[in-house]
Structure formats: structure tokens, C-alpha cells
Design an enzyme around this catalytic site. Sequence first.
Site, PDB file in Angstrom:
ATOM      1  NE  ARG A 251      -3.440   2.571  -3.712  1.00 31.07           N
ATOM      2  CZ  ARG A 251      -4.461   1.615  -3.403  1.00 31.07           C
ATOM      3  NH1 ARG A 251      -3.739   0.887  -2.660  1.00 31.07           N
ATOM      4  NH2 ARG A 251      -4.920   2.070  -2.142  1.00 31.07           N
TER       5      ARG A 251
ATOM      6  CG  ASP B 208      -2.102  -1.656   0.976  1.00 32.26           C
ATOM      7  OD1 ASP B 208      -2.243  -1.714  -0.078  1.00 32.26           O
ATOM      8  OD2 ASP B 208      -2.402  -1.633   1.962  1.00 32.26           O
TER       9      ASP B 208
ATOM     10  CE  LYS C 297      -3.415  -4.644  -3.343  1.00 34.72           C
ATOM     11  NZ  LYS C 297      -3.694  -4.526  -2.735  1.00 34.72           N
TER      12      LYS C 297
HETATM   13  C1  S3P Z   1      -5.431  -5.802   3.264  1.00 38.19           C
HETATM   14  C2  S3P Z   1      -5.233  -6.005   2.670  1.00 38.19           C
HETATM   15  C3  S3P Z   1      -4.360  -5.765   1.451  1.00 38.19           C
HETATM   16  C4  S3P Z   1      -4.097  -4.530   1.626  1.00 38.19           C
HETATM   17  C5  S3P Z   1      -5.323  -4.098   1.720  1.00 38.19           C
HETATM   18  C6  S3P Z   1      -5.699  -4.064   3.118  1.00 38.19           C
HETATM   19  C7  S3P Z   1      -5.706  -6.687   4.122  1.00 38.19           C
HETATM   20  O1  S3P Z   1      -4.973  -6.162  -0.217  1.00 38.19           O
HETATM   21  O2  S3P Z   1      -3.779  -3.261  -0.189  1.00 38.19           O
HETATM   22  O3  S3P Z   1      -5.520  -2.234   2.126  1.00 38.19           O
HETATM   23  O4  S3P Z   1      -5.881  -5.661   5.194  1.00 38.19           O
HETATM   24  O5  S3P Z   1      -6.292  -7.739   4.474  1.00 38.19           O
HETATM   25  P1  S3P Z   1      -4.437  -7.365  -1.017  1.00 38.19           P
HETATM   26  O6  S3P Z   1      -4.820  -8.636   0.369  1.00 38.19           O
HETATM   27  O7  S3P Z   1      -5.461  -7.919  -2.536  1.00 38.19           O
HETATM   28  O8  S3P Z   1      -3.582  -7.718  -0.723  1.00 38.19           O
END
Ligand code: S3P
Length: 429
Positions: free
Chosen positions: A343, A312, A339
Amino acid sequence: MKQLLNGTFKGTIRVPGDKSITHRALMLGALSQGTTNIYRPLISADTLRTFENMRQLGAEITREGDDFKVISNGHDSLTSPEQTLYTGNSGTTTRLITGLLAGLKNITASVEGDATIAKRPMDRVVIPLSDMGADISLKNDKYPPVNIYPAVLKPLEYDMPIASAQVKSAILFAGLFTDGETIVHETHQSRNHSEIMMAQFGADISVSGTTVKLNGGSKLSAADVTVPGDISSAAFLIVLGLIIEGADITIENISLNETRAGIIDVVKEMGGSITITEHDSTGEKFGDIRVEYTPDLKPFHIDGDIIPRLIDEIPILAVLAVFASGASTVRGSEELRFKETDRITAVIAELEKFGVSFEEYDDGFKVSPGHSTIKQDQLFKGYHDHRIIMMLIVMAIAVNTNIEIDDSSAIDVSFPSFVSDLEGLRKDR
Ligand code: S3P
């Protein structure tokens, strides 16, 4: 934003609570018997969706000043919601709640979010959940709305095709009440908040390297959760502190969980002035981060295992790269295309408006240092993506330019106090 230009940033600050931890605490509180106090949660557009959704399922949740209180009679007491569970802009709510509901045997529910959520792939969670026996339908077999029907699940051993904590967590939530052992193998370890917190609430869960094992059927009991500050929010202040002349910012009580702290490693490798003071804790690691202006930053090259540890933070790391002494590269991050917006495309399109030059790859980009002045009347796009909007604000401050962004409201998703916090730190040079 004019008032933020022409100065520097100094002082000590706390940023809002960790988004991932807050979502999980609300969900586990609703599934557990007893009273869960969540201290210093993130109170934002995204987490309030999870708050509301868990209430719709029957948990009693209240806001007590800056804290949340969840009272539940355990997972068996939750019932089908009368209305659609609306998840707004929150991918974490949408994906984790799908796993949680799939595991609840008697629930019928429909889950739907805003226009950005409507474009985010849900098959990545529904495929393994269907392997467990879940009965779920999607639009075009891929996108929300997600319709979940009653089914009895069995445990699963699953090799994750992508590094995603949301997918891993959805499977683990579904596995909590199955009869037997659910095993998830990851390619690269993704954030482990679900594993840490499930253990705290009484689940029988263990982690060895990139494999997580969960024995279903434990009775979950309420536990208090103190939420540390979100390193993904602190990242904007970390970068600002490194690139603005005279800056010296201390950010207190930030999560230092290894699976999230990749940005600290990158800043150290770049030679940035960053000091970490860890505090004692029994659960999630946390501490204070101090950054000071560093004029001679080295470029960075990131790929592989570190990517999920800073996924992120990649938009704001692109800004940091503009102020390094050579070209930096980001590879292995094709997940950025899934995302809130793509991004990779958004970072390049918006920072190019500042005259930054990029080479785009399927899985990342190369960014060269330097920028030029922006065109008059240039309009910037926020893509309803909080991290792109905050990236643009930091970049504009760094190049001392006032910019107009089409819509900045998505900042409320993770860091509602962002602009006022910057104002509080701003000092005349
Ligand atoms: C998150 C996992 C990540 C991250 C998101 C929050 C989480 O996503 O980018 O902002 O809280 O499990 P991904 O699981 O798609 O990588």
C-alpha cells in the site's frame, strides 16, 4: 462516477458491519456449542469466505435476512473438509483459520486464496504455530497454499516481532483448546476483537497492557454478537465529509473500539470538525460520528503506537493530507507493504497521477498538500485492493474529476454498497 461530482455530501448513513468482528463471530460460533446469532454482520466477499469455510468444517450456518445464524455442537464436532478451504482475497480468513485448524487436533485441511493471497506471507503465523507443535507446510516455507495436518498443540509464550492482530489471533485460536496458558506479548497493541469476543464465548482470557493470557480448555458456548459499523469503511466518508465544501455527514453505529479508532484522534489533532456520540454497550464500544467540511486542516505526523490503531486507514489519510495546510508524515508503517498490495507503493503511484507529491520511506511517506489536473486518458490501478480503489474514488470526487480504474470489483471485499451509499448522500451544492 460522473453523477457523484459537482455536489456535496449530506445526511445520515450506516455503513456495513465490521469485517474483523464478523470473521471472528463466524469462527467462534463454529467452535462453540449452541446457536450464535450474528446481528448486522458484514455480508461481503471476504466474510462470505469465512461463512463458507466454517460450513465446510461442519458448522450449520445460514443467512437470515441481514443476519447470520451459526449452529454448532462445539469444536469437537468439526471435521476435515472434503475440499480445499478457499479464502478468496481475505488475509484475515487465511491467517485466523490456520490457527483455528491447527488447534483442532484431528483436522487435515488445505487453505488457499486468490492471486493476492498467494503473495501474502504466512510464515508469520506458521512460525509460532509450529512452536506450539502444529504440523503445517507452506509453499517455499512462506506462502499459501497452507496444508495443515493433525497434531496435538501445547501452549506458547510468544513475543510478537510485528504488531499484527491476525498473528495474535491465530495464536489465540490455536491456544483455545491446548492444556495450559498461552501468552502473547505485543510491541504495540493491535486490534483486540478476538480477546473481547473469546471472553464473551466463555474463554478464560485476560489482557494487561500489551500482554494477552489465555488459559486453554474452557468449553466455549454460543453467544449473540451485534456487529457495529466498520470504522475502516466509515473512514472514507469521514475524509469525504472533511474535504468537500458544504459536506455534513453523520455515520451511525460505528465501532469506537480504542484499538481501531486512531483516525478519530488524527482528525481531532488536525482541527477537523468531528463529533462523537457514544452509545451504551456492554461489549464493543460504538456510537455515531458526525463530520463537517473543515477548510483549514492542520497536517499530521503519525508513528509508533497509533499505527496499528489506524493501519487500514492510511491510504485514505493520504488523501486527507492532500487537503491540509502543510506536509504530513506517516512512519512506522512498514506493515503496509504486506497488505492486499504494497500500500505504500500503491498510494504513492496512484495519487501521484493526481499531481500529489510524495517522499517515500521504507516505513511510510511524506505527502505535500496540493494537486494538479490529471492527464487525459490516465488509467488508474486498483491492485485488487478495496481500500486503494475507495481511496481513488474519494480523491477523484474531491478534485472533481472523473477517473477510470482498471478494475473496481474488489470494493465488494468490505463495502459492497460504497458507490450507491455515496449516491444517496450526494446533494446539489
Ligand atoms: C485484521 C488485522 C490487520 C488489518 C486487517 C484485518 C484483523 O492486519 O490490516 O485488515 O481482522 O485481524 P494485520 O494483522 O496483518 O496487521
